[in-house]
Design an enzyme around this catalytic site. Structure first.
Site, short mmCIF file in Angstrom:
data_model
loop_
_atom_site.label_atom_id
_atom_site.label_comp_id
_atom_site.label_asym_id
_atom_site.label_seq_id
_atom_site.Cartn_x
_atom_site.Cartn_y
_atom_site.Cartn_z
N HIS A 167 0.75 -1.18 -0.19
CA HIS A 167 -0.11 0.18 -0.02
C HIS A 167 0.72 1.20 -0.01
O HIS A 167 0.68 2.36 0.64
CB HIS A 167 -0.99 0.07 1.18
CG HIS A 167 -1.86 -0.88 1.38
ND1 HIS A 167 -3.00 -1.29 0.40
CD2 HIS A 167 -2.00 -2.42 1.95
CE1 HIS A 167 -3.46 -2.38 0.80
NE2 HIS A 167 -3.17 -3.06 1.57
N ASN A 196 -10.33 -3.71 2.11
CA ASN A 196 -9.92 -3.90 0.74
C ASN A 196 -11.29 -3.94 -0.37
O ASN A 196 -12.21 -3.97 0.40
CB ASN A 196 -9.24 -5.11 0.56
CG ASN A 196 -7.66 -5.19 0.90
OD1 ASN A 196 -6.95 -4.18 0.93
ND2 ASN A 196 -7.45 -6.18 1.73
#
Length: 426
Positions: A28, A100
């Protein structure tokens, strides 16, 4: 001011610039942030003591969207899981909720996490992203199959961060008095689901690699505030016995027919950061940031994340990463919670040792829900990545997908040409 004083001032300015950087996240790495509000719309006082979740409460939030793999310069519109992390600034401290755009996680066993992370990284020999590394991992572990189908589905490339649903994947625990509930969060876009084809994503990436970030920034700047409705599913400890699988297995979903979505509130983003580095790049999130009324569940992936996130943040940001007020009070509460879980007080709910884990039945259900066109698109997207993979790995992948549908596997195989030799494999 004398020359030496000017020299010192110049040196200080340059030194500040030299040090205005921090290591990027392991995953990320590329992300964008915004502030907003979360407004409770339905009373959940019979589920949790958490004050900020009581009827009509409004809580300020900070949210970070992110790409999963790749570096800070990685194009937004490449096929890649998209992450979400929400920091709720409650009166009782910080509550962090992460997830997510895929409702399941790739693995359920913490011991596989290092190998999984390496499968998303560049080939250490060539420094290229290598399909062989990717597929050699996924073909080895059938538990990844469910996430793979979502990954290669039409939702694999959202039109923007604003046009996607998000999911907690891991279960948390609500509690009140002597009652306990395990919950999963669903964050559903009110902009509507919209997606890009892989060719559309590639064309956008050529012109604007920061496409999602600019879309988010300018939608807020023009007061077209993005909104999501947050829901949750809840199960009681007694209902765990009804499951044919371990409900704390993050590779599986809970039936919405048996455990319907319950509305919680509205999330709105309405303010852009003033300083990206200070507010977004240096931001930290952890499942261990909890408030009274919410605890960790026995999900082993969640427990592992609660331990390693703080360690990663100390390395990336330093010991001063606890930058928000009241965080120290909250950390002490959360630490005690983690230790109680690791000491086995929650193990009475863990059914991993009891269940015959079936990694195919839920992927099969999801696959059967797709239209013929969606199945064809998925097989094409999978076959594209397999063309640069060794024949041995290809055969393992074909075998993996044959477990959910033999015709689907044969279709992938037919569209996969002989592997290319330009990639250097050990």
């Amino acid at each position: 001011m004398n020359d030496f004083s000017n020299f010192i001032k110049t040196f200080d300015n340059i030194a500040n610039l030299n040090k205005k950087s921090i290591p990027e996240r392991i995953t990320h790495a590329k992300g964008y942030g915004a502030y907003g509000t979360f407004t409770v719309t339905h009373n959940v006082s019979n589920y949790t003591l958490a004050n900020f979740l009581q009827k009509e409460n409004v809580t300020r939030v900070f949210l970070r969207f992110s790409n999963y793999k790749g570096e800070r310069g990685f194009p937004d519109t490449f096929r890649d899981p998209k992450g979400i992390a929400i920091k709720f600034f409650t009166k009782d401290g910080i509550f962090d909720l992460t997830g997510n755009n895929i409702p399941v996680f790739f693995i359920r066993e913490p011991s596989l996490f290092p190998e999984f992370l390496l499968s998303q990284k560049r080939n250490p020999q060539t420094n290229f992203f290598d399909p062989e590394i990717f597929w050699s991992f996924f073909a080895k572990y059938p538990q990844t199959l469910h996430s793979l189908l979502f990954y290669f589905s039409e939702r694999g490339i959202p039109k923007s961060f604003r046009h996607a649903h998000y999911y907690s994947c891991n279960a948390l625990k609500f509690y009140i008095s002597q009652k306990e509930y395990f919950v999963k969060f669903h964050i559903k876009t009110l902009q509507g689901i919209e997606n890009l084809s892989s060719s559309e994503g590639e064309e956008i990436a050529k012109k604007e690699p920061d496409f999602y970030g600019k879309d988010l920034y300018y939608s807020i700047q023009t007061k077209n505030f993005p909104k999501w409705k947050i829901y949750f599913q809840a199960i009681t400890p007694e209902e765990i016995q009804k499951f044919a699988f371990d409900p704390f297995d993050a590779t599986k979903v809970w039936s919405q027919k048996e455990f319907p979505l319950q509305e919680l509130g509205i999330l709105e983003l309405n303010e852009n950061p003033k300083d990206y580095f200070e507010e977004v790049e240096k931001s930290t999130f952890s499942p261990n940031n909890l408030v009274k009324g919410i605890e960790l569940s026995p999900d082993p992936i969640l427990q592992m994340r609660a331990l390693v996130y703080s360690d990663a943040q100390r390395d990336r940001v330093g010991l001063n990463n606890l930058q928000y007020k009241d965080i120290f009070i909250k950390q002490e509460f959360s630490k005690n919670n983690i230790f109680s879980l690791l000491n086995g007080q929650a193990s009475k709910w863990n059914k991993n040792s009891l269940d015959a884990l079936d990694d195919y039945f839920q992927p099969r259900i999801f696959f059967q829900s797709l239209s013929s066109k969606q199945k064809q698109t998925m097989s094409l997207e999978i076959s594209k990545t397999l063309r640069a993979v060794t024949q041995i790995t290809q055969e393992k992948v074909f075998e993996l997908f044959s477990k959910i549908d033999s015709a689907f596997s044969k279709d992938i195989q037919a569209q996969t040409s002989t592997y290319s030799t330009y990639l250097l494999h050990d």
